[in-house]
Design a protein around this motif. Sequence first.
Motif, PDB file in Angstrom:
ATOM      1  N   ILE A   1       2.432  -0.209   5.598  1.00  0.00           N
ATOM      2  CA  ILE A   1       1.777   0.763   4.726  1.00  0.00           C
ATOM      3  C   ILE A   1       2.774   1.821   4.265  1.00  0.00           C
ATOM      4  CG2 ILE A   1       0.059   2.619   4.657  1.00  0.00           C
ATOM      5  CD1 ILE A   1      -1.820   0.901   6.227  1.00  0.00           C
ATOM      6  N   GLU A   2       3.598   2.311   5.186  1.00  0.00           N
ATOM      7  CA  GLU A   2       4.595   3.316   4.804  1.00  0.00           C
ATOM      8  C   GLU A   2       5.654   2.719   3.890  1.00  0.00           C
ATOM      9  OE1 GLU A   2       4.274   6.520   5.291  1.00  0.00           O
ATOM     10  OE2 GLU A   2       2.355   5.953   6.197  1.00  0.00           O
ATOM     11  N   ARG A   3       6.033   1.481   4.129  1.00  0.00           N
ATOM     12  CA  ARG A   3       7.002   0.831   3.229  1.00  0.00           C
ATOM     13  C   ARG A   3       6.416   0.684   1.831  1.00  0.00           C
ATOM     14  NH1 ARG A   3       7.836  -2.934   7.442  1.00  0.00           N
ATOM     15  NH2 ARG A   3       6.937  -4.590   6.131  1.00  0.00           N
ATOM     16  N   ALA A   4       5.120   0.354   1.759  1.00  0.00           N
ATOM     17  CA  ALA A   4       4.474   0.222   0.448  1.00  0.00           C
ATOM     18  C   ALA A   4       4.438   1.557  -0.280  1.00  0.00           C
ATOM     19  CB  ALA A   4       3.059  -0.331   0.619  1.00  0.00           C
ATOM     20  N   ARG A   5       4.174   2.643   0.449  1.00  0.00           N
ATOM     21  CA  ARG A   5       4.142   3.962  -0.199  1.00  0.00           C
ATOM     22  C   ARG A   5       5.488   4.303  -0.837  1.00  0.00           C
ATOM     23  NH1 ARG A   5      -0.570   6.356   0.917  1.00  0.00           N
ATOM     24  NH2 ARG A   5      -1.512   6.164   2.999  1.00  0.00           N
ATOM     25  N   MET A   6       6.573   3.887  -0.195  1.00  0.00           N
ATOM     26  CA  MET A   6       7.892   4.195  -0.716  1.00  0.00           C
ATOM     27  C   MET A   6       8.179   3.510  -2.043  1.00  0.00           C
ATOM     28  SD  MET A   6       9.151   6.359   1.369  1.00  0.00           S
ATOM     29  CE  MET A   6      10.854   6.371   0.797  1.00  0.00           C
ATOM     30  N   THR A   7       7.443   2.452  -2.365  1.00  0.00           N
ATOM     31  CA  THR A   7       7.668   1.728  -3.628  1.00  0.00           C
ATOM     32  C   THR A   7       6.893   2.336  -4.789  1.00  0.00           C
ATOM     33  OG1 THR A   7       5.813   0.172  -3.335  1.00  0.00           O
ATOM     34  CG2 THR A   7       7.912  -0.391  -2.287  1.00  0.00           C
ATOM     35  N   LEU A   8       5.961   3.236  -4.491  1.00  0.00           N
ATOM     36  CA  LEU A   8       5.105   3.774  -5.544  1.00  0.00           C
ATOM     37  C   LEU A   8       5.791   4.926  -6.264  1.00  0.00           C
ATOM     38  CD1 LEU A   8       1.629   3.747  -3.742  1.00  0.00           C
ATOM     39  CD2 LEU A   8       2.664   1.983  -5.191  1.00  0.00           C
ATOM     40  N   PRO A   9       5.586   5.065  -7.578  1.00  0.00           N
ATOM     41  CA  PRO A   9       6.268   6.105  -8.356  1.00  0.00           C
ATOM     42  C   PRO A   9       5.733   7.502  -8.107  1.00  0.00           C
ATOM     43  CG  PRO A   9       4.750   4.868  -9.739  1.00  0.00           C
ATOM     44  CD  PRO A   9       4.795   4.161  -8.416  1.00  0.00           C
TER      45      PRO A   9
ATOM     46  N   VAL B   1       0.258  -9.208   7.823  1.00  0.00           N
ATOM     47  CA  VAL B   1      -0.796  -8.948   8.798  1.00  0.00           C
ATOM     48  C   VAL B   1      -0.676  -9.908   9.976  1.00  0.00           C
ATOM     49  CG1 VAL B   1      -2.366  -8.098   7.011  1.00  0.00           C
ATOM     50  CG2 VAL B   1      -2.470 -10.503   7.675  1.00  0.00           C
ATOM     51  N   LYS B   2      -1.099  -9.426  11.160  1.00  0.00           N
ATOM     52  CA  LYS B   2      -1.218 -10.286  12.330  1.00  0.00           C
ATOM     53  C   LYS B   2      -2.537 -11.035  12.313  1.00  0.00           C
ATOM     54  CE  LYS B   2       1.540  -7.663  15.717  1.00  0.00           C
ATOM     55  NZ  LYS B   2       1.456  -6.909  16.996  1.00  0.00           N
ATOM     56  N   SER B   3      -3.598 -10.318  11.943  1.00  0.00           N
ATOM     57  CA  SER B   3      -4.920 -10.933  11.866  1.00  0.00           C
ATOM     58  C   SER B   3      -5.708 -10.260  10.756  1.00  0.00           C
ATOM     59  CB  SER B   3      -5.673 -10.799  13.202  1.00  0.00           C
ATOM     60  OG  SER B   3      -6.018  -9.450  13.447  1.00  0.00           O
TER      61      SER B   3
ATOM     62  N   THR C   1       3.482  -4.682  12.742  1.00  0.00           N
ATOM     63  CA  THR C   1       4.309  -3.493  12.912  1.00  0.00           C
ATOM     64  C   THR C   1       4.455  -3.195  14.399  1.00  0.00           C
ATOM     65  OG1 THR C   1       4.516  -1.125  12.415  1.00  0.00           O
ATOM     66  CG2 THR C   1       2.292  -1.981  12.704  1.00  0.00           C
ATOM     67  N   SER C   2       5.618  -2.656  14.763  1.00  0.00           N
ATOM     68  CA  SER C   2       5.840  -2.286  16.162  1.00  0.00           C
ATOM     69  C   SER C   2       5.444  -0.851  16.433  1.00  0.00           C
ATOM     70  CB  SER C   2       7.314  -2.494  16.517  1.00  0.00           C
ATOM     71  OG  SER C   2       8.142  -1.685  15.685  1.00  0.00           O
ATOM     72  N   GLU C   3       5.356  -0.036  15.361  1.00  0.00           N
ATOM     73  CA  GLU C   3       5.022   1.370  15.531  1.00  0.00           C
ATOM     74  C   GLU C   3       4.303   1.880  14.288  1.00  0.00           C
ATOM     75  OE1 GLU C   3       7.219   5.696  16.285  1.00  0.00           O
ATOM     76  OE2 GLU C   3       8.386   3.848  16.044  1.00  0.00           O
ATOM     77  N   ARG C   4       3.093   2.403  14.507  1.00  0.00           N
ATOM     78  CA  ARG C   4       2.348   2.965  13.394  1.00  0.00           C
ATOM     79  C   ARG C   4       3.127   4.119  12.768  1.00  0.00           C
ATOM     80  NH1 ARG C   4      -2.956   6.148  14.929  1.00  0.00           N
ATOM     81  NH2 ARG C   4      -3.081   4.343  16.308  1.00  0.00           N
ATOM     82  N   GLY C   5       3.316   4.069  11.451  1.00  0.00           N
ATOM     83  CA  GLY C   5       4.048   5.118  10.751  1.00  0.00           C
ATOM     84  C   GLY C   5       5.553   5.010  10.876  1.00  0.00           C
TER      85      GLY C   5
ATOM     86  N   TYR D   1      -6.015   1.534  11.760  1.00  0.00           N
ATOM     87  CA  TYR D   1      -5.534   2.381  12.847  1.00  0.00           C
ATOM     88  C   TYR D   1      -6.557   3.364  13.414  1.00  0.00           C
ATOM     89  CZ  TYR D   1      -0.980   0.779  11.096  1.00  0.00           C
ATOM     90  OH  TYR D   1       0.082   0.017  10.691  1.00  0.00           O
ATOM     91  N   GLU D   2      -7.470   3.850  12.577  1.00  0.00           N
ATOM     92  CA  GLU D   2      -8.323   4.938  13.034  1.00  0.00           C
ATOM     93  C   GLU D   2      -9.566   4.419  13.752  1.00  0.00           C
ATOM     94  OE1 GLU D   2      -8.995   7.501   9.723  1.00  0.00           O
ATOM     95  OE2 GLU D   2      -6.906   8.191   9.655  1.00  0.00           O
ATOM     96  N   ASN D   3     -10.226   5.352  14.489  1.00  0.00           N
ATOM     97  CA  ASN D   3     -11.342   4.955  15.342  1.00  0.00           C
ATOM     98  C   ASN D   3     -12.668   5.610  14.976  1.00  0.00           C
ATOM     99  OD1 ASN D   3      -9.850   3.285  17.089  1.00  0.00           O
ATOM    100  ND2 ASN D   3      -8.980   5.104  18.073  1.00  0.00           N
ATOM    101  N   GLY D   4     -12.758   6.212  13.826  1.00  0.00           N
ATOM    102  CA  GLY D   4     -14.034   6.796  13.427  1.00  0.00           C
ATOM    103  C   GLY D   4     -14.111   8.275  13.712  1.00  0.00           C
ATOM    104  N   ASP D   5     -15.317   8.753  14.028  1.00  0.00           N
ATOM    105  CA  ASP D   5     -15.578  10.182  14.140  1.00  0.00           C
ATOM    106  C   ASP D   5     -14.851  10.849  15.303  1.00  0.00           C
ATOM    107  OD1 ASP D   5     -17.217   9.963  11.983  1.00  0.00           O
ATOM    108  OD2 ASP D   5     -19.071   9.784  13.157  1.00  0.00           O
ATOM    109  N   GLU D   6     -14.482  10.090  16.350  1.00  0.00           N
ATOM    110  CA  GLU D   6     -13.872  10.686  17.522  1.00  0.00           C
ATOM    111  C   GLU D   6     -12.359  10.843  17.384  1.00  0.00           C
ATOM    112  OE1 GLU D   6     -15.557  11.894  20.041  1.00  0.00           O
ATOM    113  OE2 GLU D   6     -17.398  11.331  18.991  1.00  0.00           O
ATOM    114  N   GLY D   7     -11.823  10.531  16.201  1.00  0.00           N
ATOM    115  CA  GLY D   7     -10.381  10.664  16.012  1.00  0.00           C
ATOM    116  C   GLY D   7      -9.662   9.385  16.372  1.00  0.00           C
ATOM    117  N   GLU D   8      -8.332   9.459  16.342  1.00  0.00           N
ATOM    118  CA  GLU D   8      -7.543   8.258  16.568  1.00  0.00           C
ATOM    119  C   GLU D   8      -7.564   7.846  18.036  1.00  0.00           C
ATOM    120  OE1 GLU D   8      -3.704   8.723  14.913  1.00  0.00           O
ATOM    121  OE2 GLU D   8      -4.425   9.226  12.920  1.00  0.00           O
ATOM    122  N   GLY D   9      -7.505   8.790  18.959  1.00  0.00           N
ATOM    123  CA  GLY D   9      -7.674   8.474  20.375  1.00  0.00           C
ATOM    124  C   GLY D   9      -6.615   7.556  20.924  1.00  0.00           C
TER     125      GLY D   9
END
Length: 540
Positions: A528-536, A387-389, A518-522, A491-499
């Motif tokens: 987060i995407e790297r962590a998903r790749m480790t899951l069975p 994490v950055k912060s 991260t330099s680019e989301r996704g 990453y997300e901004n609530g009811d108005e979408g990602e925006g």
Amino acid sequence: MTPSSSPPSSVGARPRRSPASLSMTILFLFAFLGAAASSGASASSSSSSSSSSSSSSTSTSTPCSDVTDLRRRISRSLSTLSTGGRPSSSSLRGVIDDVLSRSECDALVRLLEPRRFVSGGGYDSSNSGYTAPHGYAGLGLRELSRGAASTSSSGSTSVSGSTSDDGAPILTEDQYDRLLEWRERARSSAERALGLCPGTLRVDFTAISQKTPGGSHRPHADNAYHKFVPLPPGTSGESSASSTVVAIDTSRGDHPFPNRIAASILYLNDDGYDGGEFYFARPSDGAPDVTVRPGAGRMAVFTAGVENLHGALPVREPQGKKREGEGEGEGEGEGGECPPTRRLALAMWYVADAEDEEKVPKYGSTPSSPEEEEEDPNLHPLFELPVKSIKRGGLRLALSLHLLGRQNTPSRGSWKFVGNDGDAAAGRGGIDLGMVFQDGTGMISVRLRDDAIEVGRHTDGPNGGRASLRYALQESVLLHDLLDELYSLAYENGDEGEGGDGDKDSIRDEDRLVIFETSERGGDDDPIERARMTLPARRA
């Protein structure tokens, strides 16, 4: 719990004693012989003195014994139980008054603020599973030995252990040393109560437990799981019971603490709450048989097996206690506030082998940074999210609410949430949050660091350090769900979408609970995407 057909015996009404040094008033509980005092009987000073004299003469005329003899006594007791008999338990349990004086207890209680305690749980030995009962929290030597706050390399202040917001430790060094003296006093008193020679018992674990309203403990043993089995036809025991307690699979070593041979519970307070009585359970059905009334400085001592099934009755709000905001200025605490409703006790478990003995941390030596932590042999790291912060308090609250809502997924009681209410990771393995699976074989842990979020699997439960297949199947489902929540928070901004930058409702970076490295989301470097790749298992 099956109600008792007759009122349980009780030992000692809540005493009104002046502060005193250790008097060793050993009131052995002849639970199965029915020799305990009747329910509600008062422990007067004269009867205490009489019991003390009798116990003293016995201890001076009877030589002490070693752990081999203790195990022989336990074996005889279990043999009698197996045939429906009611063995004498006088040499396997006892109650001691004035292990600590009232003034010593009061001084310790004043130092232990309710918010310092770490949420925790125990195990229920009748279903081979871990539980985290409502109304229970604790502090171990790890938390109590921590000093003041330390400063991280980034210049921010991180609090070491269960400390207040200003970084103040729970105990000063002198107070911690005094606690260790009282710990030794309790240990040696337990030896004498069980007729053991000095140095026979070694402390396996030390904890100060806090039970708040509703806090209780079902009947259990401390070194084995148990069940109740019907007695063979024609069994002529000393009671009319049709069943008796037996240990389950002790030879397989499934229980996480099979080496424990004894335990003690030392009450630290007896006012400000009702209920909370420690009890020895009936061997035929687990109902309370002999209760030990709370008394500051009073300690129950017992061997750890099914010969001494035991539990704790629920803590209740005291009658007539005013709720918050009522009768201002009339309370007993500072500023007219009523003291918190809680039962405090010093709980200790004992072993015989030096290699199993608890390591007592030196004051101020408990690690405050991840690099200094001792390696946990029961922890299997799953993934780490740089994490950055991070706003640790806010993120801990958000993830706690999320995981609390997943306890009944996929079915009721599938998971049990455990968490730390302090300002830094503490408790079991230094974690902030955890989810214990219903069969007790595994726990998902989340640890929030200044530079990363660590997620791991603990397998120190009742399956020999192995997670069950059922746990493995549900683990990946819960972890994908956790990653979804972290994605939303980052990453997300609530009811108005990602925006985008021009979105009116876009959340500013400085307001987010977490920002990942991260330099680019996704993208390929998205943690987060790297962590998903480790899951069975992948999300559907």
